[in-house]
Design a protein around this motif. Structure first.
Motif, PDB file in Angstrom:
ATOM      1  N   UNK A 162       0.818  -1.204   0.000  1.00 36.42           N
ATOM      2  CA  UNK A 162       0.000   0.000   0.000  1.00 36.42           C
ATOM      3  C   UNK A 162       0.850   1.252   0.000  1.00 36.42           C
ATOM      4  N   UNK A 163       1.875   1.268   0.840  1.00 29.42           N
ATOM      5  CA  UNK A 163       2.720   2.446   0.914  1.00 29.42           C
ATOM      6  C   UNK A 163       3.371   2.729  -0.431  1.00 29.42           C
ATOM      7  N   UNK A 164       3.783   1.690  -1.138  1.00 30.05           N
ATOM      8  CA  UNK A 164       4.398   1.889  -2.450  1.00 30.05           C
ATOM      9  C   UNK A 164       3.402   2.487  -3.425  1.00 30.05           C
ATOM     10  N   UNK A 165       2.122   2.092  -3.337  1.00 32.18           N
ATOM     11  CA  UNK A 165       1.084   2.660  -4.204  1.00 32.18           C
ATOM     12  C   UNK A 165       0.867   4.125  -3.867  1.00 32.18           C
ATOM     13  N   UNK A 166       0.801   4.432  -2.578  1.00 24.95           N
ATOM     14  CA  UNK A 166       0.602   5.823  -2.154  1.00 24.95           C
ATOM     15  C   UNK A 166       1.722   6.718  -2.657  1.00 24.95           C
TER      16      UNK A 166
ATOM     17  N   UNK B 117      -9.157   5.867  -0.106  1.00 25.20           N
ATOM     18  CA  UNK B 117      -9.824   5.013   0.879  1.00 25.20           C
ATOM     19  C   UNK B 117      -9.093   3.684   0.977  1.00 25.20           C
ATOM     20  N   UNK B 118      -8.694   3.312   2.183  1.00 17.62           N
ATOM     21  CA  UNK B 118      -8.002   2.044   2.414  1.00 17.62           C
ATOM     22  C   UNK B 118      -9.051   0.937   2.531  1.00 17.62           C
ATOM     23  N   UNK B 119      -9.383   0.314   1.409  1.00 19.48           N
ATOM     24  CA  UNK B 119     -10.502  -0.624   1.401  1.00 19.48           C
ATOM     25  C   UNK B 119     -10.113  -2.036   1.830  1.00 19.48           C
ATOM     26  N   UNK B 120      -8.845  -2.341   1.823  1.00 25.87           N
ATOM     27  CA  UNK B 120      -8.398  -3.666   2.269  1.00 25.87           C
ATOM     28  C   UNK B 120      -8.198  -3.625   3.780  1.00 25.87           C
ATOM     29  N   UNK B 121      -9.051  -4.308   4.500  1.00 26.69           N
ATOM     30  CA  UNK B 121      -9.013  -4.256   5.965  1.00 26.69           C
ATOM     31  C   UNK B 121      -7.763  -4.893   6.564  1.00 26.69           C
ATOM     32  N   UNK B 122      -7.039  -5.645   5.751  1.00 26.29           N
ATOM     33  CA  UNK B 122      -5.798  -6.238   6.252  1.00 26.29           C
ATOM     34  C   UNK B 122      -4.650  -5.233   6.231  1.00 26.29           C
ATOM     35  N   UNK B 123      -4.894  -4.093   5.579  1.00 22.04           N
ATOM     36  CA  UNK B 123      -3.878  -3.037   5.520  1.00 22.04           C
ATOM     37  C   UNK B 123      -4.139  -2.016   6.612  1.00 22.04           C
ATOM     38  N   UNK B 124      -3.127  -1.732   7.385  1.00 23.73           N
ATOM     39  CA  UNK B 124      -3.244  -0.710   8.426  1.00 23.73           C
ATOM     40  C   UNK B 124      -4.530  -0.940   9.228  1.00 23.73           C
ATOM     41  N   UNK B 125      -4.626  -2.112   9.841  1.00 22.79           N
ATOM     42  CA  UNK B 125      -5.862  -2.517  10.507  1.00 22.79           C
ATOM     43  C   UNK B 125      -5.915  -2.134  11.972  1.00 22.79           C
TER      44      UNK B 125
ATOM     45  N   UNK C   3      -0.974   1.291  13.418  1.00 25.20           N
ATOM     46  CA  UNK C   3      -0.440   1.189  12.061  1.00 25.20           C
ATOM     47  C   UNK C   3      -0.865   2.382  11.209  1.00 25.20           C
ATOM     48  N   UNK C   4      -2.070   2.901  11.429  1.00 18.71           N
ATOM     49  CA  UNK C   4      -2.517   4.097  10.704  1.00 18.71           C
ATOM     50  C   UNK C   4      -1.694   5.317  11.111  1.00 18.71           C
ATOM     51  N   UNK C   5      -1.380   5.405  12.390  1.00 18.20           N
ATOM     52  CA  UNK C   5      -0.536   6.503  12.856  1.00 18.20           C
ATOM     53  C   UNK C   5       0.873   6.388  12.277  1.00 18.20           C
ATOM     54  N   UNK C   6       1.344   5.154  12.097  1.00 12.03           N
ATOM     55  CA  UNK C   6       2.649   4.947  11.467  1.00 12.03           C
ATOM     56  C   UNK C   6       2.625   5.414  10.022  1.00 12.03           C
ATOM     57  N   UNK C   7       1.537   5.079   9.303  1.00  9.38           N
ATOM     58  CA  UNK C   7       1.385   5.541   7.925  1.00  9.38           C
ATOM     59  C   UNK C   7       1.391   7.066   7.870  1.00  9.38           C
ATOM     60  N   UNK C   8       0.654   7.692   8.783  1.00  8.43           N
ATOM     61  CA  UNK C   8       0.630   9.154   8.839  1.00  8.43           C
ATOM     62  C   UNK C   8       2.035   9.711   9.045  1.00  8.43           C
ATOM     63  N   UNK C   9       2.793   9.131   9.955  1.00 11.88           N
ATOM     64  CA  UNK C   9       4.140   9.633  10.248  1.00 11.88           C
ATOM     65  C   UNK C   9       5.047   9.530   9.027  1.00 11.88           C
TER      66      UNK C   9
ATOM     67  N   UNK D 157      -3.535  14.087   6.097  1.00 10.80           N
ATOM     68  CA  UNK D 157      -4.556  13.800   7.106  1.00 10.80           C
ATOM     69  C   UNK D 157      -4.991  12.346   6.953  1.00 10.80           C
ATOM     70  N   UNK D 158      -4.969  11.616   8.056  1.00  9.44           N
ATOM     71  CA  UNK D 158      -5.418  10.225   8.067  1.00  9.44           C
ATOM     72  C   UNK D 158      -6.613  10.129   9.009  1.00  9.44           C
TER      73      UNK D 158
END
Length: 220
Positions: A7-11, A138-146, A150-156, A168-169
Motif C-alpha cells: 500500500x505504501x508503495x502505491x501511495x 480510501x483504504x478498502x483492504x481491511x488487512x492493511x493498516x488494521x 499502524x494508521x498513525x505509522x502511515x501518517x508519520x 490527514x489520516x
C-alpha cells in the motif's frame, strides 16, 4: 507487514509519479488597496498566450490527470521523456492505481497555481507551470493498516515526506488525504501542441541532462 509495504508503495507512486516542497505560505497583508486605485492591467503577447493556448492546454492536461486517463496523460507528456522511461511501464503504473484491490481513489482535484512567462529555445517554446493536487484515498483492504497504531505509522511516514499540514489520516473512515504542490515544465516544439513533464530536483539532476534540449537546460 507485506500488505503495508504494498500500500505504501502505491501511495508514494500516486503522489510522486505525476517537488517535494510543500505549498508556499500565503503572505498576510494588513493593508488592503482599494480596487479603484489598482492600475489597469496591461496585456502582452506572453500574457495572451498564457491565458489562452498554454493555460488551456495545462487545464486539459490536469483534467486528464484527474480522470487518470493513462493514454491521454501519455499523449500530453513530453515525448522525449519516454526515451528514458517505458510508455508501457508508465501506463501500468497509472492502471495499478486505478485498479488496485487495496485502495479506492475517492477524490482527486487539481488547481493551477503558476504559469510563468513563455521562453523560447531553438526548437520552440517552454514555460514553468505549477499546480496543487488534493488526493483522498480510501483504504478498502481491511488487512492493511488494521490498527490505530499502524494508521498513525502511515501518517508519520507520509508527514515526513510531504509535511504534516499536507497529510490527514482519518482513523474512523480509513481515508488518507494528501495535498501536494507540483511543478512541471511545459514544452512546445515547433508546430506540436504543449507537452508536460515533472520538474523536481531528481529529474533535474539525473534525467533532464539526458533528454532535455541543451538550451532549455541553460535557462531553467
Amino acid at each position: 507487514m507485506r500488505y503495508s509495504i504494498v500500500l505504501l508503495s502505491i501511495l508514494l507512486l500516486f503522489t510522486g509519479c505525476f517537488s517535494n516542497k510543500t505549498p508556499p505560505k500565503q503572505e498576510q497583508t494588513t493593508e488592503e488597496i482599494p480596487k479603484k486605485n489598482l492600475p489597469e492591467p496591461t496585456t502582452t503577447t506572453e500574457d495572451t498566450e498564457k491565458s489562452t493556448e498554454l493555460y488551456k492546454a495545462f487545464e486539459l492536461y490536469l483534467n486528464q490527470l484527474e480522470s487518470l486517463n493513462a493514454d491521454n496523460i501519455i499523449s500530453m507528456t513530453y515525448p522525449k521523456f519516454f526515451t528514458l522511461f517505458s510508455k508501457n511501464v508508465y501506463k501500468n503504473q497509472i492502471l495499478t492505481m486505478t485498479n488496485s484491490s487495496n485502495i479506492d481513489i475517492v477524490h482527486f482535484t487539481t488547481k493551477i497555481t503558476k504559469v510563468d512567462k513563455v521562453n523560447t529555445f531553438s526548437e520552440g517554446k517552454f514555460a514553468k507551470v505549477g499546480y496543487t493536487s488534493t488526493i483522498k484515498l480510501y483504504l478498502k483492504n481491511n488487512r492493511l493498516y488494521d490498527t490505530e497504531l499502524s494508521l498513525n505509522t502511515l501518517y508519520s511516514i507520509l508527514a515526513r515526506k510531504y509535511g504534516r499540514k499536507n497529510i490527514h489520516v482519518d482513523i474512523q473512515t480509513r481515508v488518507v488525504t494528501i495535498i501536494k504542490n507540483e511543478k512541471l515544465l511545459a514544452i512546445k516544439e515547433n508546430s506540436n501542441g504543449w507537452k508536460f513533464v515533472g520538474d523536481n530536483p531528481t529529474y533535474r539532476e539525473l534525467y533532464y541532462p539526458r533528454f532535455l534540449p541543451y538550451d532549455i537546460l541553460n535557462k531553467i
